[in-house]
Design an enzyme around this catalytic site. Structure first.
Site, PDB file in Angstrom:
ATOM      1  CD  GLU A 149      -3.035  -1.198   2.191  1.00 18.62           C
ATOM      2  OE1 GLU A 149      -3.643  -0.135   2.333  1.00 18.62           O
ATOM      3  OE2 GLU A 149      -3.348  -2.255   2.784  1.00 18.62           O
ATOM      4  CE  LYS A 171     -15.600  -1.807   6.382  1.00 13.67           C
ATOM      5  NZ  LYS A 171     -14.575  -1.443   7.385  1.00 13.67           N
ATOM      6  CE1 TYR A 235     -11.598  -2.389  24.255  1.00 16.20           C
ATOM      7  CE2 TYR A 235     -13.754  -2.757  25.219  1.00 16.20           C
ATOM      8  CZ  TYR A 235     -12.395  -2.988  25.193  1.00 16.20           C
ATOM      9  OH  TYR A 235     -11.818  -3.832  26.101  1.00 16.20           O
ATOM     10  N   PRO A 237     -12.351  -3.727  18.635  1.00 14.49           N
ATOM     11  CG  PRO A 237     -10.023  -3.470  18.734  1.00 14.49           C
ATOM     12  CD  PRO A 237     -11.258  -3.603  19.609  1.00 14.49           C
ATOM     13  CG  LEU A 242      -5.070   2.866  19.338  1.00  7.56           C
ATOM     14  CD1 LEU A 242      -6.295   2.365  20.079  1.00  7.56           C
ATOM     15  CD2 LEU A 242      -4.343   3.922  20.153  1.00  7.56           C
ATOM     16  CG  HIS A 243      -7.346   0.533  13.899  1.00  7.94           C
ATOM     17  ND1 HIS A 243      -7.038  -0.648  14.534  1.00  7.94           N
ATOM     18  CD2 HIS A 243      -8.660   0.438  13.565  1.00  7.94           C
ATOM     19  CE1 HIS A 243      -8.104  -1.427  14.563  1.00  7.94           C
ATOM     20  NE2 HIS A 243      -9.110  -0.781  13.987  1.00  7.94           N
ATOM     21  CG  HIS A 245     -12.575   3.074  12.000  1.00  8.02           C
ATOM     22  ND1 HIS A 245     -12.899   2.097  11.101  1.00  8.02           N
ATOM     23  CD2 HIS A 245     -12.123   2.421  13.110  1.00  8.02           C
ATOM     24  CE1 HIS A 245     -12.667   0.900  11.632  1.00  8.02           C
ATOM     25  NE2 HIS A 245     -12.189   1.080  12.859  1.00  8.02           N
TER      26      HIS A 245
HETATM   27  O1  G7M Z   1     -12.996  -3.215  13.405  1.00 11.75           O
HETATM   28  P1  G7M Z   1     -11.667  -2.562  13.302  1.00 11.75           P
HETATM   29  O2  G7M Z   1     -11.661  -1.268  14.071  1.00 11.75           O
HETATM   30  O3  G7M Z   1     -10.519  -3.463  13.712  1.00 11.75           O
HETATM   31  O4  G7M Z   1     -11.491  -2.172  11.767  1.00 11.75           O
HETATM   32  C1  G7M Z   1     -10.349  -2.440  11.000  1.00 11.75           C
HETATM   33  C2  G7M Z   1     -10.401  -1.657   9.701  1.00 11.75           C
HETATM   34  O5  G7M Z   1      -9.227  -1.936   8.960  1.00 11.75           O
HETATM   35  C3  G7M Z   1     -11.583  -1.984   8.789  1.00 11.75           C
HETATM   36  O6  G7M Z   1     -12.286  -0.784   8.478  1.00 11.75           O
HETATM   37  C4  G7M Z   1     -10.936  -2.613   7.558  1.00 11.75           C
HETATM   38  O7  G7M Z   1     -11.614  -2.307   6.345  1.00 11.75           O
HETATM   39  C5  G7M Z   1      -9.548  -2.035   7.578  1.00 11.75           C
HETATM   40  N1  G7M Z   1      -8.583  -2.932   6.953  1.00 11.75           N
HETATM   41  C6  G7M Z   1      -8.495  -4.265   7.156  1.00 11.75           C
HETATM   42  N2  G7M Z   1      -7.470  -4.757   6.422  1.00 11.75           N
HETATM   43  C7  G7M Z   1      -7.062  -6.157   6.408  1.00 11.75           C
HETATM   44  C8  G7M Z   1      -6.887  -3.728   5.743  1.00 11.75           C
HETATM   45  C9  G7M Z   1      -5.773  -3.645   4.819  1.00 11.75           C
HETATM   46  O8  G7M Z   1      -5.105  -4.616   4.457  1.00 11.75           O
HETATM   47  N3  G7M Z   1      -5.498  -2.382   4.359  1.00 11.75           N
HETATM   48  C10 G7M Z   1      -6.230  -1.282   4.717  1.00 11.75           C
HETATM   49  N4  G7M Z   1      -5.903  -0.112   4.194  1.00 11.75           N
HETATM   50  N5  G7M Z   1      -7.271  -1.348   5.587  1.00 11.75           N
HETATM   51  C11 G7M Z   1      -7.603  -2.560   6.088  1.00 11.75           C
END
Ligand code: G7M
Length: 308
Positions: A149, A171, A235, A237, A242-243, A245
């Protein structure tokens, strides 16, 4: 903007749906215009998620311009009804090889509310998180290492304590980038931070820098006003690294990703940490868990009654 579609050069690269055999419909979410199919491909499981891209003026115009063959369904005076097979630009996401984790994520199931105390977090959730294979987060490490990426990354600071990356979420439709399609992920560099539970007041400068950087990128590269971007944690996730959106206010988020009991606004988290450094270590957090998943089983194993 300079973000381009992801390319792959490996021998395993998938370039068509030839050889995919549909075995089961995992999810049919018409509101999100998404179908998730469990398939077999080269002897292994694959989750194939198919969703039409936006049905807009340009798709209606190209449907007419294509001169598509029409089969008459009904005609009465000047009123004609047809069925037609029109080419429909479609987003296809594939997880291959898919594990039970990827398949269960799409399979419908029952959810129960969890009022998670710090004790329940320690006795069940942390044990479940400890059992997740490190490979589950390989995609995040790949982004920080510049292996995947790289051409989509909007911001990268690899400082182990204070760094983070901003990258379009899977997405986000990268073929038609407009403000309304903006869905970014901001992932912190410090992998010891797994969720909001690990945040303390000492992380406030990091959270402030993330907010300011993301809003600047939104303004300068994506034509989004600050008032149009929602920033929130999940929460629980799915990925315990930690990320945050970052989603345009007009983006339809499929799968309940902005539901209460799931999304916690970055601003609320910052304010709570300002009031009490260990707020998220001490609070009872109300969220939900899907029955019969490893996380749910961890509560059972710890003899915690979820009253389901
Ligand atoms: O539910 P959670 O907060 O863990 O959300 C994880 C987010 O990571 C989701 O919105 C996924 O669409 C995004 N995501 C998951 N993967 C495997 C990838 C990836 O490989 N690349 C990117 N850019 N986003 C991802």
């Amino acid at each position: 903007m300079e973000v381009l579609a992801k390319k792959s050069s490996s021998d395993d690269a998938i370039s068509s749906l030839n050889g995919f055999e549909v075995r089961e419909v995992l999810a049919d979410t018409r509101e999100g215009k998404t179908m998730a199919l469990l398939c077999s491909y080269r002897g292994r499981d694959a989750v194939v998620v198919v969703s039409p891209k936006d049905w807009s003026e340009s798709s209606a115009r190209s449907c007419v311009a294509s001169g598509v063959t029409l089969g008459v369904d009904e005609q009465n005076a000047e009123y004609w009804q047809f069925s037609a097979c029109v080419p429909l630009a479609t987003k296809v996401s594939i997880v291959w090889p898919a594990t039970a984790f990827h398949i269960d994520k799409w399979r419908p199931g029952k959810w129960v509310c969890v009022r998670e105390t710090p004790l329940m977090y320690r006795e069940a959730t942390l044990k479940y998180v400890g059992s997740i294979p490190a490979s589950r987060n390989a995609w995040v490490q790949n982004i920080f290492d510049g292996l995947k990426e790289a051409d989509r990354v909007l911001f990268l600071d690899n400082n182990v304590e204070t760094g983070f990356v901003v990258v379009p979420d899977l997405k986000m439709d990268m073929s038609n980038v407009v403000p309304e399609s903006v869905y970014l992920q901001c992932i912190v560099r410090d992998s010891s931070l797994r969720s909001v539970r690990d945040l303390r007041a000492s992380h406030l400068p990091l959270l402030t820098r993330i907010r300011d950087t993301v809003l600047r990128i939104g303004r300068e590269k994506l034509n989004c006003k600050s008032s149009q971007l929602r920033m929130y944690f999940h929460y629980y996730p799915s990925f315990w690294w930690l990320h945050i959106h970052v989603v345009h206010t007009s983006f339809f988020v499929p799968g309940g990703g902005i539901n209460i009991g799931k999304a916690i606004l970055l601003e609320d988290v910052s304010q709570n940490l300002e009031l009490k450094s260990d707020y998220y270590a001490e609070a009872t957090l109300v969220t939900h868990v899907k029955l019969a998943t490893p996380h749910y089983e961890a509560f059972k194993k710890a003899n915690i009654d979820l009253d389901e």
